[in-house]
Design a protein around this motif. Structure first.
Motif, PDB file in Angstrom:
ATOM      1  N   LEU A 202       0.839  -1.206   0.000  1.00 23.33           N
ATOM      2  CA  LEU A 202       0.000   0.000   0.000  1.00 23.33           C
ATOM      3  C   LEU A 202       0.878   1.262   0.000  1.00 23.33           C
ATOM      4  N   MET A 203       1.887   1.268   0.852  1.00 25.73           N
ATOM      5  CA  MET A 203       2.750   2.448   0.950  1.00 25.73           C
ATOM      6  C   MET A 203       3.441   2.747  -0.384  1.00 25.73           C
ATOM      7  N   VAL A 204       4.025   1.693  -1.014  1.00 27.24           N
ATOM      8  CA  VAL A 204       4.761   1.980  -2.257  1.00 27.24           C
ATOM      9  C   VAL A 204       3.813   2.328  -3.401  1.00 27.24           C
ATOM     10  N   MET A 205       2.611   1.766  -3.386  1.00 26.93           N
ATOM     11  CA  MET A 205       1.664   2.096  -4.453  1.00 26.93           C
ATOM     12  C   MET A 205       1.225   3.551  -4.325  1.00 26.93           C
ATOM     13  N   ILE A 206       0.986   3.993  -3.098  1.00 28.08           N
ATOM     14  CA  ILE A 206       0.584   5.398  -2.908  1.00 28.08           C
ATOM     15  C   ILE A 206       1.740   6.320  -3.294  1.00 28.08           C
ATOM     16  N   LYS A 207       2.951   5.917  -2.897  1.00 28.53           N
ATOM     17  CA  LYS A 207       4.110   6.750  -3.264  1.00 28.53           C
ATOM     18  C   LYS A 207       4.313   6.793  -4.776  1.00 28.53           C
ATOM     19  N   SER A 208       3.812   5.775  -5.473  1.00 32.25           N
ATOM     20  CA  SER A 208       3.945   5.780  -6.932  1.00 32.25           C
ATOM     21  C   SER A 208       2.821   6.566  -7.593  1.00 32.25           C
ATOM     22  N   GLY A 209       1.970   7.207  -6.810  1.00 24.77           N
ATOM     23  CA  GLY A 209       0.983   8.116  -7.383  1.00 24.77           C
ATOM     24  C   GLY A 209      -0.384   7.515  -7.660  1.00 24.77           C
ATOM     25  N   MET A 210      -0.693   6.335  -7.107  1.00 20.33           N
ATOM     26  CA  MET A 210      -1.985   5.681  -7.386  1.00 20.33           C
ATOM     27  C   MET A 210      -3.200   6.545  -7.017  1.00 20.33           C
ATOM     28  N   ILE A 211      -3.062   7.410  -6.012  1.00 16.66           N
ATOM     29  CA  ILE A 211      -4.207   8.268  -5.644  1.00 16.66           C
ATOM     30  C   ILE A 211      -3.835   9.751  -5.801  1.00 16.66           C
ATOM     31  N   GLY A 212      -2.825  10.012  -6.598  1.00 19.73           N
ATOM     32  CA  GLY A 212      -2.360  11.395  -6.773  1.00 19.73           C
ATOM     33  C   GLY A 212      -1.561  11.846  -5.570  1.00 19.73           C
ATOM     34  N   GLN A 213      -1.623  13.133  -5.274  1.00 23.14           N
ATOM     35  CA  GLN A 213      -0.882  13.640  -4.113  1.00 23.14           C
ATOM     36  C   GLN A 213      -1.678  13.417  -2.837  1.00 23.14           C
ATOM     37  N   VAL A 214      -1.017  12.954  -1.810  1.00 23.92           N
ATOM     38  CA  VAL A 214      -1.727  12.702  -0.553  1.00 23.92           C
ATOM     39  C   VAL A 214      -2.025  14.031   0.141  1.00 23.92           C
ATOM     40  N   VAL A 215      -3.306  14.210   0.507  1.00 24.48           N
ATOM     41  CA  VAL A 215      -3.666  15.439   1.225  1.00 24.48           C
ATOM     42  C   VAL A 215      -4.133  15.166   2.655  1.00 24.48           C
ATOM     43  N   ASP A 216      -4.440  13.893   2.934  1.00 26.37           N
ATOM     44  CA  ASP A 216      -4.903  13.602   4.291  1.00 26.37           C
ATOM     45  C   ASP A 216      -4.705  12.126   4.627  1.00 26.37           C
ATOM     46  N   VAL A 217      -4.264  11.864   5.848  1.00 26.79           N
ATOM     47  CA  VAL A 217      -4.164  10.482   6.351  1.00 26.79           C
ATOM     48  C   VAL A 217      -4.958  10.436   7.647  1.00 26.79           C
ATOM     49  N   GLU A 218      -5.841   9.466   7.726  1.00 25.62           N
ATOM     50  CA  GLU A 218      -6.651   9.321   8.947  1.00 25.62           C
ATOM     51  C   GLU A 218      -6.496   7.892   9.442  1.00 25.62           C
ATOM     52  N   ALA A 219      -5.860   7.718  10.585  1.00 30.52           N
ATOM     53  CA  ALA A 219      -5.603   6.364  11.093  1.00 30.52           C
ATOM     54  C   ALA A 219      -6.239   6.219  12.470  1.00 30.52           C
ATOM     55  N   SER A 220      -7.087   5.220  12.616  1.00 30.35           N
ATOM     56  CA  SER A 220      -7.743   5.023  13.914  1.00 30.35           C
ATOM     57  C   SER A 220      -7.473   3.626  14.453  1.00 30.35           C
ATOM     58  N   LEU A 221      -7.437   3.567  15.746  1.00 22.36           N
ATOM     59  CA  LEU A 221      -7.250   2.287  16.447  1.00 22.36           C
ATOM     60  C   LEU A 221      -8.064   2.371  17.720  1.00 22.36           C
ATOM     61  N   SER A 222      -8.928   1.407  17.937  1.00 19.78           N
ATOM     62  CA  SER A 222      -9.684   1.506  19.190  1.00 19.78           C
ATOM     63  C   SER A 222      -9.273   0.443  20.185  1.00 19.78           C
ATOM     64  N   LYS A 223      -8.920  -0.742  19.670  1.00 17.99           N
ATOM     65  CA  LYS A 223      -8.544  -1.811  20.605  1.00 17.99           C
ATOM     66  C   LYS A 223      -7.057  -1.711  20.861  1.00 17.99           C
TER      67      LYS A 223
END
Ligand code: CTP
Length: 431
Positions: free
Chosen positions: A258-279
Protein backbone atom coordinates in the motif's frame (compact mmCIF):
# COMPACT_ATOMS: atom_id res chain seq x y z
CA UNK A 1 10.22 -25.02 -32.25
CA UNK A 2 9.83 -26.79 -28.91
CA UNK A 3 9.31 -24.38 -26.02
CA UNK A 4 10.17 -25.42 -22.47
CA UNK A 5 9.43 -23.63 -19.19
CA UNK A 6 10.75 -24.21 -15.67
CA UNK A 7 10.46 -22.36 -12.36
CA UNK A 8 12.39 -21.89 -9.15
CA UNK A 9 13.79 -19.52 -6.55
CA UNK A 10 17.45 -20.11 -7.52
CA UNK A 11 18.79 -18.69 -4.29
CA UNK A 12 22.59 -18.99 -3.88
CA UNK A 13 22.71 -20.62 -7.31
CA UNK A 14 24.37 -24.03 -7.05
CA UNK A 15 25.31 -26.96 -9.34
CA UNK A 16 21.92 -28.65 -8.67
CA UNK A 17 20.25 -25.64 -10.31
CA UNK A 18 22.75 -25.65 -13.18
CA UNK A 19 22.16 -29.38 -13.87
CA UNK A 20 18.42 -28.84 -13.84
CA UNK A 21 18.62 -25.87 -16.23
CA UNK A 22 20.89 -27.79 -18.59
CA UNK A 23 18.51 -30.76 -18.65
CA UNK A 24 15.52 -28.48 -19.18
CA UNK A 25 17.25 -26.69 -22.06
CA UNK A 26 18.13 -30.05 -23.69
CA UNK A 27 14.42 -30.91 -23.84
CA UNK A 28 13.68 -28.30 -26.50
CA UNK A 29 14.84 -25.28 -28.48
CA UNK A 30 13.78 -22.38 -26.30
CA UNK A 31 13.93 -22.29 -22.50
CA UNK A 32 11.96 -19.85 -20.35
CA UNK A 33 12.92 -19.72 -16.67
CA UNK A 34 10.45 -18.33 -14.14
CA UNK A 35 12.21 -16.85 -11.10
CA UNK A 36 10.02 -16.24 -8.06
CA UNK A 37 9.61 -12.65 -6.87
CA UNK A 38 10.64 -11.76 -3.32
CA UNK A 39 7.06 -11.08 -2.28
CA UNK A 40 5.78 -14.33 -3.80
CA UNK A 41 8.44 -16.30 -1.91
CA UNK A 42 7.46 -14.58 1.32
CA UNK A 43 3.82 -15.29 0.59
CA UNK A 44 4.47 -19.01 0.15
CA UNK A 45 6.46 -19.17 3.39
CA UNK A 46 10.03 -18.99 2.01
CA UNK A 47 11.18 -16.33 4.41
CA UNK A 48 14.94 -16.70 4.45
CA UNK A 49 15.93 -16.37 0.81
CA UNK A 50 19.34 -14.66 0.73
CA UNK A 51 19.59 -13.21 -2.79
CA UNK A 52 17.01 -10.71 -3.91
CA UNK A 53 15.09 -11.27 -7.13
CA UNK A 54 17.49 -9.19 -9.27
CA UNK A 55 20.50 -11.14 -8.03
CA UNK A 56 18.72 -14.43 -8.64
CA UNK A 57 17.68 -13.42 -12.17
CA UNK A 58 21.27 -12.39 -12.94
CA UNK A 59 22.57 -15.72 -11.62
CA UNK A 60 20.14 -17.68 -13.83
CA UNK A 61 21.07 -15.56 -16.87
CA UNK A 62 24.76 -16.15 -16.18
CA UNK A 63 24.31 -19.93 -16.59
CA UNK A 64 23.66 -19.27 -20.28
CA UNK A 65 20.85 -21.86 -20.47
CA UNK A 66 17.87 -19.50 -20.28
CA UNK A 67 16.66 -17.91 -23.51
CA UNK A 68 14.26 -15.80 -21.50
CA UNK A 69 13.77 -15.10 -17.80
CA UNK A 70 10.40 -14.11 -16.38
CA UNK A 71 9.24 -13.34 -12.84
CA UNK A 72 6.76 -15.62 -11.11
CA UNK A 73 4.59 -13.52 -8.85
CA UNK A 74 1.34 -15.31 -8.05
CA UNK A 75 -0.31 -18.68 -7.56
CA UNK A 76 -1.82 -19.88 -10.82
CA UNK A 77 0.65 -17.95 -12.96
CA UNK A 78 2.07 -21.20 -14.37
CA UNK A 79 -1.20 -21.90 -16.23
CA UNK A 80 -1.26 -18.34 -17.57
CA UNK A 81 2.39 -18.52 -18.67
CA UNK A 82 2.04 -21.90 -20.40
CA UNK A 83 -0.78 -20.50 -22.52
CA UNK A 84 0.75 -17.08 -23.03
CA UNK A 85 4.17 -18.37 -24.09
CA UNK A 86 2.79 -21.32 -26.06
CA UNK A 87 4.72 -23.87 -24.00
CA UNK A 88 5.19 -27.52 -25.03
CA UNK A 89 6.98 -28.85 -21.95
CA UNK A 90 6.84 -27.88 -18.31
CA UNK A 91 9.94 -29.26 -16.54
CA UNK A 92 10.77 -29.26 -12.84
CA UNK A 93 12.96 -31.20 -10.40
CA UNK A 94 11.86 -34.59 -9.12
CA UNK A 95 11.38 -33.19 -5.59
CA UNK A 96 8.07 -31.91 -7.02
CA UNK A 97 7.03 -35.34 -8.43
CA UNK A 98 3.25 -35.43 -8.89
CA UNK A 99 2.68 -31.86 -7.65
CA UNK A 100 2.27 -30.37 -11.13
CA UNK A 101 0.30 -33.13 -12.82
CA UNK A 102 -2.61 -30.69 -13.12
CA UNK A 103 -0.60 -28.85 -15.80
CA UNK A 104 -0.89 -31.92 -18.10
CA UNK A 105 -4.11 -30.33 -19.31
CA UNK A 106 -2.05 -27.54 -20.93
CA UNK A 107 1.29 -29.14 -21.94
CA UNK A 108 3.57 -32.10 -21.26
CA UNK A 109 4.84 -32.23 -17.66
CA UNK A 110 8.27 -33.73 -16.98
CA UNK A 111 9.96 -34.30 -13.62
CA UNK A 112 13.72 -34.23 -14.07
CA UNK A 113 16.16 -36.01 -11.74
CA UNK A 114 17.22 -33.81 -8.85
CA UNK A 115 20.92 -33.53 -8.02
CA UNK A 116 21.50 -35.26 -4.73
CA UNK A 117 23.28 -33.67 -1.78
CA UNK A 118 22.81 -29.97 -2.53
CA UNK A 119 20.11 -27.37 -1.95
CA UNK A 120 19.82 -23.67 -1.21
CA UNK A 121 18.50 -24.54 2.25
CA UNK A 122 21.66 -26.52 2.93
CA UNK A 123 23.92 -23.72 1.64
CA UNK A 124 22.11 -21.15 3.77
CA UNK A 125 22.55 -23.33 6.84
CA UNK A 126 26.25 -23.95 6.12
CA UNK A 127 27.13 -20.35 5.33
CA UNK A 128 26.25 -19.07 8.77
CA UNK A 129 25.55 -20.68 12.08
CA UNK A 130 22.09 -19.98 13.43
CA UNK A 131 21.55 -16.69 15.27
CA UNK A 132 20.81 -17.37 18.93
CA UNK A 133 18.19 -15.03 20.31
CA UNK A 134 17.53 -14.51 24.02
CA UNK A 135 14.13 -13.26 25.15
CA UNK A 136 13.72 -10.65 27.87
CA UNK A 137 10.17 -10.21 29.14
CA UNK A 138 7.87 -13.21 29.18
CA UNK A 139 4.44 -11.60 28.85
CA UNK A 140 1.61 -12.09 26.38
CA UNK A 141 3.45 -10.43 23.47
CA UNK A 142 6.28 -12.95 23.71
CA UNK A 143 4.19 -16.11 23.70
CA UNK A 144 4.39 -16.68 19.93
CA UNK A 145 8.03 -15.73 19.53
CA UNK A 146 9.62 -19.21 19.75
CA UNK A 147 7.19 -20.84 17.30
CA UNK A 148 7.42 -17.93 14.86
CA UNK A 149 11.24 -17.97 15.08
CA UNK A 150 11.17 -21.69 14.25
CA UNK A 151 9.28 -20.91 11.03
CA UNK A 152 11.90 -18.35 10.00
CA UNK A 153 14.68 -20.89 10.49
CA UNK A 154 18.37 -20.12 11.06
CA UNK A 155 17.38 -18.98 14.55
CA UNK A 156 17.68 -20.75 17.88
CA UNK A 157 16.31 -19.46 21.16
CA UNK A 158 19.02 -19.37 23.81
CA UNK A 159 16.56 -18.84 26.66
CA UNK A 160 14.33 -16.37 28.40
CA UNK A 161 14.50 -14.03 31.36
CA UNK A 162 11.87 -12.14 33.29
CA UNK A 163 12.23 -9.99 36.36
CA UNK A 164 9.42 -12.17 37.71
CA UNK A 165 11.03 -15.62 37.73
CA UNK A 166 7.66 -17.41 37.91
CA UNK A 167 6.69 -15.83 34.60
CA UNK A 168 9.97 -16.96 33.04
CA UNK A 169 9.51 -20.51 34.36
CA UNK A 170 5.93 -20.69 33.08
CA UNK A 171 7.01 -19.39 29.66
CA UNK A 172 9.92 -21.85 29.62
CA UNK A 173 7.70 -24.82 30.35
CA UNK A 174 5.09 -23.71 27.78
CA UNK A 175 7.56 -23.08 24.98
CA UNK A 176 10.36 -25.50 25.78
CA UNK A 177 13.06 -22.82 26.06
CA UNK A 178 15.49 -22.51 28.95
CA UNK A 179 14.67 -20.03 31.73
CA UNK A 180 17.58 -17.94 33.07
CA UNK A 181 17.50 -16.48 36.57
CA UNK A 182 20.28 -14.10 35.69
CA UNK A 183 20.04 -11.45 32.98
CA UNK A 184 23.80 -11.22 32.30
CA UNK A 185 24.04 -14.97 31.68
CA UNK A 186 21.21 -14.80 29.14
CA UNK A 187 22.88 -11.88 27.36
CA UNK A 188 26.24 -13.73 27.37
CA UNK A 189 24.64 -16.84 25.87
CA UNK A 190 23.00 -14.96 22.97
CA UNK A 191 24.00 -13.27 19.70
CA UNK A 192 20.86 -11.18 19.79
CA UNK A 193 18.15 -10.17 22.24
CA UNK A 194 14.42 -9.68 21.80
CA UNK A 195 13.07 -7.22 24.38
CA UNK A 196 9.37 -7.38 25.18
CA UNK A 197 9.24 -5.92 28.68
CA UNK A 198 7.01 -3.02 29.73
CA UNK A 199 8.30 -0.03 27.77
CA UNK A 200 9.92 1.86 30.64
CA UNK A 201 12.52 -0.90 30.93
CA UNK A 202 13.42 -0.74 27.23
CA UNK A 203 15.99 2.05 27.40
CA UNK A 204 18.32 0.60 30.08
CA UNK A 205 17.99 -2.91 28.68
CA UNK A 206 18.81 -1.88 25.10
CA UNK A 207 21.81 0.06 26.40
CA UNK A 208 23.07 -2.93 28.35
CA UNK A 209 22.63 -5.38 25.46
CA UNK A 210 24.11 -3.08 22.83
CA UNK A 211 27.09 -2.32 25.09
CA UNK A 212 27.61 -6.09 25.30
CA UNK A 213 27.65 -6.07 21.45
CA UNK A 214 24.38 -7.93 21.06
CA UNK A 215 21.90 -7.20 18.30
CA UNK A 216 18.55 -6.02 19.65
CA UNK A 217 14.97 -6.30 18.47
CA UNK A 218 12.82 -4.23 20.84
CA UNK A 219 9.04 -4.11 20.97
CA UNK A 220 7.34 -0.89 19.93
CA UNK A 221 7.36 1.79 21.24
CA UNK A 222 11.09 1.31 21.62
CA UNK A 223 11.63 4.39 23.79
CA UNK A 224 9.54 7.39 24.69
CA UNK A 225 12.13 10.12 24.15
CA UNK A 226 13.70 11.34 20.93
CA UNK A 227 17.11 11.82 22.52
CA UNK A 228 17.11 8.27 23.88
CA UNK A 229 16.27 6.83 20.46
CA UNK A 230 19.08 8.86 18.84
CA UNK A 231 21.55 7.83 21.53
CA UNK A 232 20.70 4.13 21.26
CA UNK A 233 20.94 4.01 17.45
CA UNK A 234 24.31 5.79 17.61
CA UNK A 235 25.50 3.36 20.27
CA UNK A 236 24.38 0.37 18.18
CA UNK A 237 26.29 1.69 15.19
CA UNK A 238 29.40 2.29 17.30
CA UNK A 239 29.22 -1.28 18.57
CA UNK A 240 28.53 -2.72 15.12
CA UNK A 241 25.20 -4.28 16.05
CA UNK A 242 21.66 -4.13 14.64
CA UNK A 243 19.04 -2.28 16.67
CA UNK A 244 15.51 -2.61 15.35
CA UNK A 245 12.12 -1.54 16.66
CA UNK A 246 9.62 -4.41 16.42
CA UNK A 247 6.52 -2.99 14.81
CA UNK A 248 4.47 -5.67 13.07
CA UNK A 249 2.67 -3.30 10.71
CA UNK A 250 6.01 -2.16 9.31
CA UNK A 251 6.61 -5.74 8.16
CA UNK A 252 3.08 -6.45 6.95
CA UNK A 253 3.23 -7.30 3.21
CA UNK A 254 -0.09 -5.61 2.36
CA UNK A 255 0.83 -2.47 4.30
CA UNK A 256 4.17 -2.22 2.51
CA UNK A 257 2.54 -2.67 -0.89
CA UNK A 258 0.00 0.00 0.00
CA UNK A 259 2.75 2.45 0.95
CA UNK A 260 4.76 1.98 -2.26
CA UNK A 261 1.66 2.10 -4.45
CA UNK A 262 0.58 5.40 -2.91
CA UNK A 263 4.11 6.75 -3.26
CA UNK A 264 3.94 5.78 -6.93
CA UNK A 265 0.98 8.12 -7.38
CA UNK A 266 -1.98 5.68 -7.39
CA UNK A 267 -4.21 8.27 -5.64
CA UNK A 268 -2.36 11.39 -6.77
CA UNK A 269 -0.88 13.64 -4.11
CA UNK A 270 -1.73 12.70 -0.55
CA UNK A 271 -3.67 15.44 1.23
CA UNK A 272 -4.90 13.60 4.29
CA UNK A 273 -4.16 10.48 6.35
CA UNK A 274 -6.65 9.32 8.95
CA UNK A 275 -5.60 6.36 11.09
CA UNK A 276 -7.74 5.02 13.91
CA UNK A 277 -7.25 2.29 16.45
CA UNK A 278 -9.68 1.51 19.19
CA UNK A 279 -8.54 -1.81 20.61
CA UNK A 280 -5.27 -0.96 22.25
CA UNK A 281 -3.29 -1.95 25.23
CA UNK A 282 -1.59 1.16 26.51
CA UNK A 283 2.06 0.25 25.96
CA UNK A 284 1.42 0.29 22.24
CA UNK A 285 -0.48 3.52 22.30
CA UNK A 286 0.41 5.74 19.45
CA UNK A 287 3.16 4.01 17.59
CA UNK A 288 0.97 2.01 15.18
CA UNK A 289 -1.15 4.87 13.81
CA UNK A 290 1.95 7.03 13.49
CA UNK A 291 3.45 4.60 11.01
CA UNK A 292 1.38 5.40 7.87
CA UNK A 293 1.70 9.09 8.67
CA UNK A 294 5.49 9.12 8.89
CA UNK A 295 5.86 6.71 5.95
CA UNK A 296 3.76 8.85 3.63
CA UNK A 297 4.31 12.39 4.87
CA UNK A 298 7.81 12.19 6.30
CA UNK A 299 9.40 13.67 9.36
CA UNK A 300 8.83 17.38 8.81
CA UNK A 301 5.46 18.38 10.14
CA UNK A 302 4.73 22.03 10.91
CA UNK A 303 2.55 21.48 13.92
CA UNK A 304 0.92 18.78 16.04
CA UNK A 305 -2.05 19.22 18.36
CA UNK A 306 -3.03 16.50 20.78
CA UNK A 307 -6.51 16.21 22.26
CA UNK A 308 -6.96 13.80 25.13
CA UNK A 309 -9.66 12.62 27.43
CA UNK A 310 -8.19 11.33 30.66
CA UNK A 311 -10.24 9.47 33.26
CA UNK A 312 -8.70 8.55 36.62
CA UNK A 313 -5.24 9.16 35.22
CA UNK A 314 -5.78 6.80 32.25
CA UNK A 315 -5.80 8.15 28.69
CA UNK A 316 -9.15 6.92 27.44
CA UNK A 317 -8.95 8.63 24.10
CA UNK A 318 -6.39 10.69 22.23
CA UNK A 319 -6.61 12.38 18.88
CA UNK A 320 -3.55 13.87 17.23
CA UNK A 321 -3.76 16.31 14.34
CA UNK A 322 -0.65 17.01 12.28
CA UNK A 323 -0.26 19.92 9.96
CA UNK A 324 2.20 19.17 7.14
CA UNK A 325 3.06 21.77 4.48
CA UNK A 326 0.53 20.36 1.97
CA UNK A 327 -1.54 17.96 4.05
CA UNK A 328 -3.21 17.17 7.32
CA UNK A 329 -2.98 13.84 9.14
CA UNK A 330 -4.80 12.60 12.16
CA UNK A 331 -4.72 9.59 14.39
CA UNK A 332 -7.20 8.41 16.95
CA UNK A 333 -6.35 5.94 19.70
CA UNK A 334 -8.20 4.92 22.78
CA UNK A 335 -8.75 2.20 25.29
CA UNK A 336 -12.11 3.55 26.32
CA UNK A 337 -13.46 4.42 22.89
CA UNK A 338 -15.08 2.35 20.19
CA UNK A 339 -14.50 3.46 16.65
CA UNK A 340 -14.22 1.95 13.21
CA UNK A 341 -10.45 1.47 13.38
CA UNK A 342 -9.77 1.96 9.71
CA UNK A 343 -7.18 3.78 7.66
CA UNK A 344 -8.20 6.27 4.99
CA UNK A 345 -5.61 8.02 2.86
CA UNK A 346 -7.04 10.76 0.68
CA UNK A 347 -5.33 11.95 -2.47
CA UNK A 348 -6.00 14.38 -5.30
CA UNK A 349 -7.07 11.55 -7.66
CA UNK A 350 -8.67 9.01 -5.33
CA UNK A 351 -8.37 7.49 -1.89
CA UNK A 352 -7.09 4.33 -0.23
CA UNK A 353 -9.36 2.53 2.17
CA UNK A 354 -8.06 -0.12 4.57
CA UNK A 355 -10.71 -1.63 6.85
CA UNK A 356 -10.02 -2.55 10.47
CA UNK A 357 -7.76 -4.10 11.54
CA UNK A 358 -5.65 -2.10 9.07
CA UNK A 359 -2.51 -2.53 11.21
CA UNK A 360 -2.42 -6.24 10.33
CA UNK A 361 -4.31 -6.22 7.10
CA UNK A 362 -4.12 -8.54 4.12
CA UNK A 363 -6.40 -6.33 2.04
CA UNK A 364 -6.91 -2.75 0.83
CA UNK A 365 -8.83 -0.83 -1.80
CA UNK A 366 -8.23 2.15 -4.04
CA UNK A 367 -11.42 4.08 -4.72
CA UNK A 368 -12.08 6.72 -7.37
CA UNK A 369 -14.79 9.07 -8.56
CA UNK A 370 -15.36 6.67 -11.46
CA UNK A 371 -16.16 3.50 -9.56
CA UNK A 372 -15.19 1.31 -12.52
CA UNK A 373 -11.61 2.20 -11.72
CA UNK A 374 -11.79 0.94 -8.11
CA UNK A 375 -9.27 -1.78 -7.30
CA UNK A 376 -8.92 -4.30 -4.48
CA UNK A 377 -5.64 -5.87 -3.47
CA UNK A 378 -4.94 -8.92 -1.29
CA UNK A 379 -1.60 -10.06 0.14
CA UNK A 380 -1.09 -13.08 2.31
CA UNK A 381 -0.24 -12.48 5.94
CA UNK A 382 0.60 -15.48 8.10
CA UNK A 383 0.69 -15.93 11.83
CA UNK A 384 0.63 -12.76 13.83
CA UNK A 385 3.22 -11.13 11.61
CA UNK A 386 6.03 -11.73 14.04
CA UNK A 387 7.79 -14.05 11.57
CA UNK A 388 8.26 -11.22 9.05
CA UNK A 389 9.97 -8.99 11.58
CA UNK A 390 12.15 -11.81 12.94
CA UNK A 391 13.13 -12.66 9.37
CA UNK A 392 14.07 -9.04 8.61
CA UNK A 393 16.00 -8.79 11.87
CA UNK A 394 17.99 -11.95 11.10
CA UNK A 395 18.52 -10.86 7.51
CA UNK A 396 19.95 -7.52 8.75
CA UNK A 397 22.31 -9.43 11.06
CA UNK A 398 23.47 -11.91 8.39
CA UNK A 399 23.88 -9.27 5.68
CA UNK A 400 25.40 -6.74 8.09
CA UNK A 401 22.72 -4.17 7.29
CA UNK A 402 22.36 -1.86 10.23
CA UNK A 403 19.03 -0.45 9.22
CA UNK A 404 15.86 -1.69 7.61
CA UNK A 405 13.78 0.29 5.16
CA UNK A 406 10.63 -1.24 6.64
CA UNK A 407 11.09 0.96 9.71
CA UNK A 408 14.04 3.26 9.35
CA UNK A 409 15.96 4.66 12.29
CA UNK A 410 14.65 8.14 11.48
CA UNK A 411 11.07 6.86 11.55
CA UNK A 412 11.67 5.20 14.94
CA UNK A 413 13.15 8.45 16.24
CA UNK A 414 10.10 10.34 14.92
CA UNK A 415 7.79 8.01 16.84
CA UNK A 416 9.79 8.53 20.03
CA UNK A 417 9.54 12.29 19.47
CA UNK A 418 5.73 12.13 19.24
CA UNK A 419 5.55 9.94 22.37
CA UNK A 420 7.66 12.56 24.12
CA UNK A 421 5.36 15.38 23.04
CA UNK A 422 2.46 13.38 24.47
CA UNK A 423 4.27 12.75 27.78
CA UNK A 424 5.30 16.40 28.03
CA UNK A 425 1.80 17.59 27.14
CA UNK A 426 3.03 19.78 24.28
CA UNK A 427 0.18 21.49 22.38
CA UNK A 428 -2.04 19.31 24.51
CA UNK A 429 -5.71 19.98 25.04
CA UNK A 430 -7.51 18.05 27.75
CA UNK A 431 -11.10 17.22 26.94
N1 CTP B 1 16.88 -28.57 -8.03
C1 CTP B 1 17.56 -29.73 -8.45
N2 CTP B 1 18.51 -30.25 -7.62
C2 CTP B 1 18.80 -29.69 -6.44
C3 CTP B 1 18.13 -28.52 -6.03
C4 CTP B 1 17.16 -27.99 -6.86
O1 CTP B 1 17.29 -30.25 -9.51
N3 CTP B 1 19.70 -30.27 -5.68
C5 CTP B 1 15.84 -28.03 -8.91
C6 CTP B 1 14.47 -27.97 -8.26
O2 CTP B 1 13.82 -29.22 -8.33
C7 CTP B 1 13.79 -26.91 -9.12
C8 CTP B 1 14.93 -25.97 -9.46
O3 CTP B 1 16.14 -26.68 -9.20
O4 CTP B 1 13.32 -27.48 -10.30
C9 CTP B 1 14.89 -24.71 -8.61
O5 CTP B 1 14.77 -25.12 -7.27
P1 CTP B 1 14.86 -24.21 -5.95
O6 CTP B 1 13.67 -24.46 -5.14
O7 CTP B 1 15.19 -22.84 -6.34
O8 CTP B 1 16.18 -24.87 -5.29
P2 CTP B 1 16.45 -25.58 -3.90
O9 CTP B 1 17.93 -25.70 -3.77
O10 CTP B 1 15.67 -26.86 -3.80
O11 CTP B 1 15.90 -24.50 -2.87
P3 CTP B 1 15.39 -24.63 -1.37
O12 CTP B 1 16.40 -25.45 -0.63
O13 CTP B 1 15.28 -23.21 -0.90
O14 CTP B 1 14.04 -25.31 -1.46
Amino acid sequence: MKRVITYGTYDLLHHGHINLLRRAKELGDYLIVGVTSDSYDRERGKLNVRNNVLERVEAVKATGFADEVIIEDYIGQKIDDIQKYNIDIFAIGSDWEGKFDYLNEYCQVLYLPRTEGISSTQLRAESMSATTIGIIGCGRVTSRFPSEAAIVGEVTISGCFDINIDKALRFASDSGVKAFDNLESLIDSSDAIYIATPHLAHYPLIKQCVAARKHVLCETPMVLKKEQAEELFALAEENGVVLMEANKTAHCPAFNHLMVMIKSGMIGQVVDVEASLSKLWDDELGSYPLLPIVKLMGLRYENLNLYSRITNGVDMYTKGVFHYPYATCSFKVGLGVKTEGNLVISGTKGYAYVPAPWWKTDYFEFRYEDQNQNKKFFYKWDGSGLRYEIQEFVSCIINKRFATTRLSRRESIFMAEIMERFAERKNFITL
